[in-house]
Every structure is written in C-alpha cells, then in structure tokens.
Design a protein around this motif. Structure first.
Motif, PDB file in Angstrom:
ATOM      1  N   ASP A  74       0.815  -1.210   0.000  1.00  0.00           N
ATOM      2  CA  ASP A  74       0.000   0.000   0.000  1.00  0.00           C
ATOM      3  C   ASP A  74       0.855   1.268   0.000  1.00  0.00           C
ATOM      4  OD1 ASP A  74       0.986  -0.240   2.547  1.00  0.00           O
ATOM      5  OD2 ASP A  74      -0.950  -0.046   3.559  1.00  0.00           O
ATOM      6  N   GLN A  75       2.185   1.100  -0.014  1.00  0.00           N
ATOM      7  CA  GLN A  75       3.101   2.235  -0.084  1.00  0.00           C
ATOM      8  C   GLN A  75       3.549   2.435  -1.525  1.00  0.00           C
ATOM      9  OE1 GLN A  75       3.903   4.206   2.612  1.00  0.00           O
ATOM     10  NE2 GLN A  75       2.340   2.948   3.609  1.00  0.00           N
ATOM     11  N   PRO A  76       3.415   3.642  -2.086  1.00  0.00           N
ATOM     12  CA  PRO A  76       3.831   3.882  -3.472  1.00  0.00           C
ATOM     13  C   PRO A  76       5.309   3.544  -3.682  1.00  0.00           C
ATOM     14  CG  PRO A  76       2.650   5.778  -2.577  1.00  0.00           C
ATOM     15  CD  PRO A  76       2.889   4.838  -1.434  1.00  0.00           C
ATOM     16  N   GLY A  77       5.594   2.859  -4.774  1.00  0.00           N
ATOM     17  CA  GLY A  77       6.974   2.547  -5.130  1.00  0.00           C
ATOM     18  C   GLY A  77       7.605   1.421  -4.334  1.00  0.00           C
ATOM     19  N   GLU A  78       6.795   0.618  -3.656  1.00  0.00           N
ATOM     20  CA  GLU A  78       7.316  -0.441  -2.792  1.00  0.00           C
ATOM     21  C   GLU A  78       6.682  -1.779  -3.182  1.00  0.00           C
ATOM     22  OE1 GLU A  78       7.901   0.335   1.646  1.00  0.00           O
ATOM     23  OE2 GLU A  78       6.153  -0.970   1.602  1.00  0.00           O
ATOM     24  N   VAL A  79       7.489  -2.834  -3.220  1.00  0.00           N
ATOM     25  CA  VAL A  79       6.962  -4.176  -3.485  1.00  0.00           C
ATOM     26  C   VAL A  79       7.415  -5.137  -2.397  1.00  0.00           C
ATOM     27  CG1 VAL A  79       6.742  -3.981  -6.004  1.00  0.00           C
ATOM     28  CG2 VAL A  79       8.891  -4.766  -5.025  1.00  0.00           C
ATOM     29  N   GLU A  80       6.513  -6.033  -2.011  1.00  0.00           N
ATOM     30  CA  GLU A  80       6.864  -7.105  -1.091  1.00  0.00           C
ATOM     31  C   GLU A  80       7.225  -8.318  -1.937  1.00  0.00           C
ATOM     32  OE1 GLU A  80       5.091  -9.842   2.527  1.00  0.00           O
ATOM     33  OE2 GLU A  80       3.715  -9.007   1.057  1.00  0.00           O
ATOM     34  N   GLN A  81       8.382  -8.893  -1.648  1.00  0.00           N
ATOM     35  CA  GLN A  81       8.813 -10.110  -2.323  1.00  0.00           C
ATOM     36  C   GLN A  81       8.912 -11.224  -1.298  1.00  0.00           C
ATOM     37  OE1 GLN A  81      12.489  -8.561  -4.008  1.00  0.00           O
ATOM     38  NE2 GLN A  81      11.496  -8.391  -5.999  1.00  0.00           N
ATOM     39  N   ARG A  82       8.348 -12.374  -1.622  1.00  0.00           N
ATOM     40  CA  ARG A  82       8.438 -13.534  -0.741  1.00  0.00           C
ATOM     41  C   ARG A  82       9.348 -14.561  -1.384  1.00  0.00           C
ATOM     42  NH1 ARG A  82       2.862 -14.386   2.619  1.00  0.00           N
ATOM     43  NH2 ARG A  82       2.837 -12.273   3.456  1.00  0.00           N
ATOM     44  N   TRP A  83      10.248 -15.095  -0.560  1.00  0.00           N
ATOM     45  CA  TRP A  83      11.304 -15.989  -1.027  1.00  0.00           C
ATOM     46  C   TRP A  83      11.219 -17.329  -0.313  1.00  0.00           C
ATOM     47  CZ3 TRP A  83      14.219 -13.930  -4.878  1.00  0.00           C
ATOM     48  CH2 TRP A  83      14.164 -12.541  -5.036  1.00  0.00           C
ATOM     49  N   ARG A  84      11.468 -18.416  -1.052  1.00  0.00           N
ATOM     50  CA  ARG A  84      11.632 -19.727  -0.430  1.00  0.00           C
ATOM     51  C   ARG A  84      13.098 -19.831  -0.020  1.00  0.00           C
ATOM     52  NH1 ARG A  84      11.005 -22.959  -4.610  1.00  0.00           N
ATOM     53  NH2 ARG A  84      11.632 -24.766  -3.397  1.00  0.00           N
ATOM     54  N   ALA A 105      11.349  -4.386  -1.447  1.00  0.00           N
ATOM     55  CA  ALA A 105      12.195  -3.739  -2.453  1.00  0.00           C
ATOM     56  C   ALA A 105      11.446  -2.506  -2.936  1.00  0.00           C
ATOM     57  CB  ALA A 105      12.479  -4.684  -3.610  1.00  0.00           C
ATOM     58  N   TYR A 106      12.155  -1.646  -3.616  1.00  0.00           N
ATOM     59  CA  TYR A 106      11.539  -0.441  -4.160  1.00  0.00           C
ATOM     60  C   TYR A 106      11.460  -0.571  -5.672  1.00  0.00           C
ATOM     61  CZ  TYR A 106      12.252   1.074   0.556  1.00  0.00           C
ATOM     62  OH  TYR A 106      12.207   1.137   1.924  1.00  0.00           O
ATOM     63  N   VAL A 107      10.654   0.267  -6.296  1.00  0.00           N
ATOM     64  CA  VAL A 107      10.452   0.201  -7.743  1.00  0.00           C
ATOM     65  C   VAL A 107      11.196   1.360  -8.393  1.00  0.00           C
ATOM     66  CG1 VAL A 107       8.750   0.204  -9.594  1.00  0.00           C
ATOM     67  CG2 VAL A 107       8.209  -0.888  -7.408  1.00  0.00           C
ATOM     68  N   PRO A 113      12.038  -3.823  -9.798  1.00  0.00           N
ATOM     69  CA  PRO A 113      12.440  -3.737  -8.390  1.00  0.00           C
ATOM     70  C   PRO A 113      13.924  -3.378  -8.266  1.00  0.00           C
ATOM     71  CG  PRO A 113      11.204  -5.740  -8.801  1.00  0.00           C
ATOM     72  CD  PRO A 113      11.533  -5.138 -10.146  1.00  0.00           C
ATOM     73  N   THR A 114      14.254  -2.591  -7.251  1.00  0.00           N
ATOM     74  CA  THR A 114      15.632  -2.204  -7.009  1.00  0.00           C
ATOM     75  C   THR A 114      15.920  -2.261  -5.515  1.00  0.00           C
ATOM     76  OG1 THR A 114      17.288  -0.440  -7.269  1.00  0.00           O
ATOM     77  CG2 THR A 114      15.019   0.257  -6.927  1.00  0.00           C
ATOM     78  N   ASP A 115      17.181  -2.488  -5.174  1.00  0.00           N
ATOM     79  CA  ASP A 115      17.567  -2.476  -3.761  1.00  0.00           C
ATOM     80  C   ASP A 115      18.148  -1.117  -3.367  1.00  0.00           C
ATOM     81  OD1 ASP A 115      19.969  -2.625  -5.111  1.00  0.00           O
ATOM     82  OD2 ASP A 115      20.568  -4.533  -4.241  1.00  0.00           O
ATOM     83  N   GLU A 116      18.097  -0.149  -4.256  1.00  0.00           N
ATOM     84  CA  GLU A 116      18.572   1.198  -3.919  1.00  0.00           C
ATOM     85  C   GLU A 116      17.661   1.820  -2.877  1.00  0.00           C
ATOM     86  OE1 GLU A 116      19.152   3.545  -7.416  1.00  0.00           O
ATOM     87  OE2 GLU A 116      20.436   2.037  -8.343  1.00  0.00           O
ATOM     88  N   GLY A 117      18.209   2.680  -2.057  1.00  0.00           N
ATOM     89  CA  GLY A 117      17.410   3.371  -1.058  1.00  0.00           C
ATOM     90  C   GLY A 117      17.083   2.532   0.159  1.00  0.00           C
TER      91      GLY A 117
END
Length: 198
Positions: A74-84, A105-107, A113-117
C-alpha cells in the motif's frame, strides 16, 4: 482548563498508553509456543549485531532457493517479495527446513524492483543471515528492514569479518569466532538491548 480536568486528562492518557503497552507485551504471534511480538513501544537501534540479535525472536542462516511471489504494497513505489529459503542453521528461534521470508524492495523509474534506497533483493543461490520475527498467522518470516535484517553471508564454515558486513558492538568478545557460525552464535549469546532511537 481546571486542575481536576487536567488531572483527569493526564490520567486518561496514562491509562490508554498503559493499555497499549500491555497489549503489545502480551499479544503473541499465534499459537501457544510463540514469543511476544514486542515488549516496548520504543524503537531500538539495530545497527550492532548484538542489538539486532536481542530484538529478533528469530536469527537464522539460510540459502535463497527462489522467489515465491511479488506484490505491490500500500506504499507507493514499494513491493513485497516472498522468497523460499532453506534454513542452514537457526541461531535463535525455531526456523527449520524450507521457510518463506518476506522482504521489501523499491520500484525504479523503469518499473523494475531495485535495492537502492535501503531495499533488499535477495538472490537465488546466495546465502544470508535473516534476523526478525515469524508471523504466526501466515508462517512467514519478516526480517527487520533494509540490510539490518537481511545480511549477505558466506557459508557457515567460512571466515566472517567486517568486510562481510559484521557490525559487532564489542569486537573483543568475538576474538575466538572465526566462522560465520561462530560469529552469530557469539552475537546471540552476547545479545543486549540497543539504545532507543532518537
């Protein structure tokens, strides 16, 4: 405002805060065997590994197998990634087998997706030390944000040092720790609460 109204307002505020603190202290993450989510309303500094180990109900070394899912939050520019993630060793908590770990991660401007910021994007095949908590309702592990809770790591039997991201509060306590396994075992053993963030 009259003195009695002031006293009543202060007393009401104290009851609300005490109730909130009590609720946070006793609400568990699900199931009888779970540990409380948090015991304080005060955010703590997690920049040292002993502080991070103290704040984390779960600290484990794992190998990322694959991404399980990705969704916008629900935060602009943000993605939740789920990993096994295959748990190689739990230093604290009960992680074992293959678990799901959620990271943020951010968009970037191009939509990727990027890990910057301060975001984190684990890479399949790589190893990390994850520090955070498990949500009892969905059995997903949530490391603390950024690189604090998702730390790239060599294999358990490999040397570990400052160049690999270790941040010991008391380096002298790690004199005999030569491997990743020894280092994080020592960090958990020497865990102490970090100072409040100001």
């Amino acid at each position: 405002m009259s003195r009695s109204r002031t006293v009543a307002s202060v007393a009401s505020a104290a009851v609300v805060l005490a109730t909130a603190a009590y609720t946070i202290a006793v609400v568990s993450q699900g199931g009888d065997a779970e540990t409380p989510v948090e015991h304080s309303l005060v955010a703590r500094d997690l920049s040292k590994d002993e502080w991070l180990a103290h704040a984390s109900p779960d600290v484990f070394h794992g190998t990322v197998l694959a991404m399980a899912s990705q969704a916008h939050t629900d935060q602009p520019g943000e993605v939740e990634q789920r990993w096994r993630v295959r748990v190689d060793r739990a230093f604290k908590g009960g992680a074992s087998g293959t678990v799901t770990v959620s990271t943020i991660a951010y968009v970037a401007r191009d939509g990727s997706p990027t890990d910057e910021g301060g975001g984190v994007i684990p890479r399949p095949g790589r190893m990390y030390v994850f520090s955070g908590h498990r949500n009892g309702s969905d059995h997903v592990y949530y490391p603390f944000g950024g690189s604090a809770g998702t730390r790239p790591s060599p294999a358990l039997n490999r040397p570990f040092g400052v160049k690999d991201g270790s941040q010991p509060l008391h380096p002298e306590r790690f004199g005999g720790a030569e491997t990743v396994e020894e280092y994080w075992t020592t960090a958990v053993k020497n865990a102490v609460s970090g100072p409040p963030l100001t």
